[in-house]
Motif scaffolding. Structure first.
Motif, PDB file in Angstrom:
ATOM      1  N   THR A 194      -2.330  13.606   3.810  1.00  0.00           N
ATOM      2  CA  THR A 194      -2.579  13.312   2.886  1.00  0.00           C
ATOM      3  C   THR A 194      -3.245  12.127   3.049  1.00  0.00           C
ATOM      4  O   THR A 194      -4.471  10.684   2.943  1.00  0.00           O
ATOM      5  N   ALA A 195      -2.038  11.257   3.120  1.00  0.00           N
ATOM      6  CA  ALA A 195      -1.988   9.730   2.912  1.00  0.00           C
ATOM      7  C   ALA A 195      -2.428   9.638   4.863  1.00  0.00           C
ATOM      8  O   ALA A 195      -3.392   8.181   4.445  1.00  0.00           O
TER       9      ALA A 195
ATOM     10  N   PHE B 196      -6.045   9.139   3.393  1.00  0.00           N
ATOM     11  CA  PHE B 196      -6.809   8.385   2.455  1.00  0.00           C
ATOM     12  C   PHE B 196      -6.482   7.202   3.165  1.00  0.00           C
ATOM     13  O   PHE B 196      -6.992   5.717   2.391  1.00  0.00           O
TER      14      PHE B 196
ATOM     15  N   ASP C 189      -6.223  -1.031  -4.812  1.00  0.00           N
ATOM     16  CA  ASP C 189      -5.600  -1.377  -3.517  1.00  0.00           C
ATOM     17  C   ASP C 189      -6.408  -2.972  -2.655  1.00  0.00           C
ATOM     18  O   ASP C 189      -7.288  -2.451  -2.209  1.00  0.00           O
TER      19      ASP C 189
ATOM     20  N   SER D 234      -9.119   2.370   2.849  1.00  0.00           N
ATOM     21  CA  SER D 234      -8.450   0.927   3.022  1.00  0.00           C
ATOM     22  C   SER D 234      -8.923  -0.037   4.240  1.00  0.00           C
ATOM     23  O   SER D 234      -8.506  -0.906   3.924  1.00  0.00           O
TER      24      SER D 234
ATOM     25  N   THR E 276       0.938  -1.156  -0.184  1.00  0.00           N
ATOM     26  CA  THR E 276      -0.115  -0.037  -0.193  1.00  0.00           C
ATOM     27  C   THR E 276       0.990   1.021  -0.016  1.00  0.00           C
ATOM     28  O   THR E 276       0.230   2.020  -0.514  1.00  0.00           O
TER      29      THR E 276
ATOM     30  N   LEU F  60      -0.053  10.779  -3.285  1.00  0.00           N
ATOM     31  CA  LEU F  60      -0.917  10.075  -1.918  1.00  0.00           C
ATOM     32  C   LEU F  60       0.649  11.172  -0.549  1.00  0.00           C
ATOM     33  O   LEU F  60       0.262  11.375   0.161  1.00  0.00           O
ATOM     34  N   ASP F  61       1.183  10.396  -1.250  1.00  0.00           N
ATOM     35  CA  ASP F  61       2.961   9.925   0.455  1.00  0.00           C
ATOM     36  C   ASP F  61       3.857  10.661  -0.930  1.00  0.00           C
ATOM     37  O   ASP F  61       4.109  10.102  -1.957  1.00  0.00           O
TER      38      ASP F  61
ATOM     39  N   ASN G 110       1.183   4.158  -2.438  1.00  0.00           N
ATOM     40  CA  ASN G 110       0.300   5.391  -1.971  1.00  0.00           C
ATOM     41  C   ASN G 110       1.527   6.832  -2.506  1.00  0.00           C
ATOM     42  O   ASN G 110       0.581   7.535  -3.693  1.00  0.00           O
TER      43      ASN G 110
END
Ligand SMILES: Nc1ncnc2c1ncn2[C@@H]1O[C@H](COP(=O)(O)OP(=O)(O)OP(=O)(O)O)[C@@H](O)[C@H]1O
Ligand SMILES: [Mg+2]
Lengths: 233, 424
Positions: free
Chosen positions: B415-416, B419, A169, B423, A48, A57-58, A52
């Motif tokens: 953000t992560a 996010f 994912d 999941s 993951t 996002l990371d 990301n």
């Protein structure tokens, strides 16, 4: 084949206690356009985390990650939002549809962000629902859908803008076998028809059978990278 | 996009209904209370002005010092001339003479023997000069229970309560004992022309209201008056203008050491009204502040809960390519929308309730009487122009503040992380 993702000596560390936890350790990979590839490996191996970072996002701790020509480490908030909006689609284990919106509106949302005119938007949404076989559910609310149907809506939502790359994912983790095969076939078809690159993170044997490339991670390192000329099914 | 968000807000009851209810209630209370306070303060000021203080009042310095004892031996002399001068100098005000006095009312039976006696507070106003507005000013025509206004010399109104207690009927003769301006014994006979009830404890217990000329005759106060009151002709009480008049008038006597020199006071200077007026001014500000504060806390918390619930939504929107900034902005749009909606509803409800209270009022009876101030027994609201917008201040502000505070949570999370919750 055109390469759309370059990963060079990627290291990702998370703060843990007084020190650091290294989630990705010196990962170098390249992905070409139209791949149907999976990241596999035990829980905690970094799947993951890698998705990301590719999805902007990371951010990487060290190393260079370039997605569609853009260096992830150097993107501003705005640029990374734009990259996601223009070129990336996400699919999650839990479908994460907006509960108050209809199926149609959930799919439409991605296009609203692009300020696409209403007529075009409608056409694109209906087309995407057709891809996943849910034209008749356009006006249903997510609560009225089965898990498989919900995940197909999520696929339509990711695909409606015809992104270059879809990051998924554990997309089958909540689905039974029949639904899993169904959505995998759907994605496989879209991969072939639209040349969309799919990148999965998964534990699921069923998924692996569809993959044309399997990258195995262990403790944040790539331990195996296998390609299959034909799908195993 | 806006339309899309609007749909979401309307469909998500947690996001719309609850805050709208909270805001409507807060706005409702703000509007209602502000109209209510405005009405009460306005009425109290009017009542005090009309019955007791005037907008301005002239007395001798000596009288002013002991005004509550109604010391008519210290009254203003040459009252006619004083009124004429005042009217010439300050034509924007109407100047009138009044006398307050204490006395013993004596009701006789057919044989002329005393049947009942009671203390009364007397008020002498100008009933009989043509064009006098004094009776209207004290709302006497509306306050008459039996009988009519005095229409000739020698007639008097008495409190209805008093009349009932002592079995006095309209047309009966009553005698009034008191003291003259010179300290002698005063005795006057009046024919009861009617009975009155003002709805104010101080006046309804035992009052006799007579024409000023009768009082001057009875109390040996020829051309004298305890007080000369001034009223703005065109408007309600105006503090600033009153201060100007008072300052100008008193300046004429600044160098005069005579304790019988006239002295002018404003409404503010009497009956403890100054503090009261200051309070009334800060009231609506205070109320807005309280409601903004209370509502913001409530909305912040509902916003936080809603925000937590919505981290999922925010995560997806980030994934789809919205910026945090954009999401935060839409939260504020939502807040303005919901705040405006709730404010409209609350304002409409608040105005309706205030209108009801303006028309019918609430009776507090004798419960709140006391102090030097005169208070009406029925409190009414008064809808002013500000009632139409005042509720929007707490309505919009608290919702926006509430959403902004809860929205900061988005910024604090990476953000992560936002996010990541997807999941799960
Ligand atoms: N934000 C974070 N802070 C600290 N540690 C993290 C963070 N995100 C991930 N990790 C750690 O990094 C490691 C890799 O996590 P990751 O989620 O990538 O694993 P995964 O391969 O996706 O596992 P799974 O199959 O269970 O989903 C884990 O040990 C995890 O605890
Ligand atoms: Mg994972």
């Amino acid at each position: 084949m055109e390469t759309i993702i370059h990963i060079d000596k990627l290291i990702k560390r998370f703060p843990a206690g007084n020190g650091f936890f290294t989630a990705l350790n010196n990962v170098s990979l390249q992905f070409g356009k139209g791949e149907f590839t999976g990241l596999v490996g035990p829980s905690g191996s970094g799947k993951t985390t890698l998705l990301n970072i590719i999805g902007s996002l990371d951010a990487p701790t060290e190393g260079e990650v370039t997605v569609l020509g853009q260096s992830i480490a150097h993107l501003t908030h705005k640029e990374s939002a734009q990259l996601r909006n223009q070129s990336l689609g996400f699919i999650f284990q839990t479908y994460n549809l907006f509960p108050v919106y209809t199926v149609f509106e959930n799919v439409e949302f991605a296009l609203l962000l692009r300020r696409m005119p209403a007529v075009e938007r409608r056409k694109a949404v209906l087309e995407a629902l057709e891809w996943v076989g849910l034209s008749d559910k356009a006006h249903s609310k997510p609560a009225q859908l089965s898990g498989g149907e919900s995940q197909r809506v999520a696929i339509a939502r990711a695909m409606v803008k015809k992104p270059a790359l879809v990051l998924a994912d554990e997309p089958t983790a909540n689905l039974d076998s029949k639904n899993s095969h169904n959505i995998l076939q759907t994605m496989q078809r879209l991969n072939e028809e639209l040349q969309t690159t799919f990148l999965f993170a998964t534990h699921d044997e069923k998924v692996m059978n569809y993959l044309r490339r399997i990258i195995s991670l262990e403790d944040g390192r790539v331990v195996k990278d296998e390609r299959f000329v034909h799908t195993k099914i | 996009m806006i339309q899309f968000l609007l749909k979401g807000v309307l469909r998500d009851k947690n996001r719309s209904l609850l805050p709208v209810i909270v805001i409507s209630i807060g706005v409702f209370l703000t509007v209602l209370f502000s109209a209510w306070f405005r009405g009460i303060f306005g009425d109290m000021i009017d009542v005090n002005a009309h019955f007791s203080t005037g907008h301005l009042k002239v007395m001798t310095r000596a009288y002013a010092e002991n005004a509550e004892q109604m010391p008519n031996d210290l009254a203003l002399l040459d009252a006619e001339e004083l009124v004429a001068d005042l009217s010439a100098d300050y034509p924007e005000l109407e100047w009138v003479q009044r006398i307050q006095f204490g006395g013993l009312l004596d009701v006789a039976d057919e044989q002329g023997e005393t049947r009942a006696q009671g203390m009364a507070s007397g008020r002498a106003i100008d009933f009989l000069s043509p064009g006098s507005r004094e009776a209207e000013r004290m709302n006497i025509p509306q306050s008459i229970v039996l009988g009519a206004l005095p229409s000739r010399q020698g007639e008097a109104l008495i409190s209805h309560e008093f009349a009932e207690r002592f079995g006095v009927k309209v047309g009966d003769e009553i005698s009034m004992f008191g003291s003259t301006m010179n300290g002698g014994m005063a005795l006057a006979n009046f024919t009861v022309s009617g009975t009155v009830r003002f709805g104010m404890r101080a006046l309804d217990r035992g009052a006799i209201i007579v024409d000023i000329a009768d009082a001057q005759a009875a109390l040996d106060m020829a051309d004298a008056a305890g007080e000369v009151l001034g009223f703005f002709k065109e408007s309600r009480y105006d503090e600033e203008k009153a201060l100007q008049v008072k300052t100008a008038f008193n300046a004429q006597y600044a160098d005069n050491p005579d304790e019988f020199a006239p002295e002018m006071l404003r409404l503010n200077d009497q009956n403890g009204l100054d503090e009261y007026i200051a309070l009334s001014k800060s009231m609506s500000g205070l109320m807005i502040f309280i409601f903004v504060f209370a509502m913001s806390i409530v909305l912040w918390n509902t916003g936080l809960l809603g925000g937590l619930r919505r981290y999922n939504e925010f995560g997806i929107r980030l994934a789809m390519g919205e910026e945090k900034k954009q999401i935060f902005k839409t939260l504020l749009y939502e807040a303005v929308l919901i705040g405006a909606g709730g404010s409209v509803i609350g304002t409409v409800l608040g105005l309706s309730a205030a209108y009801y209270l303006q028309e019918y009022g609430i009776s507090f009876g004798a419960a709140v009487q006391g102090g030097g101030m005169m208070m009406p027994e029925v409190f009414r609201a008064s809808i002013g122009p500000e009632a139409f917008f005042i509720g929007f201040i707490p309505g919009l502000f608290s919702m926006t503040l509430g959403n902004a505070l809860s929205g900061i949570g988005i910024y604090r999370r990476k953000t992560a992380e936002l996010f990541k919750e997807l999941s799960v």
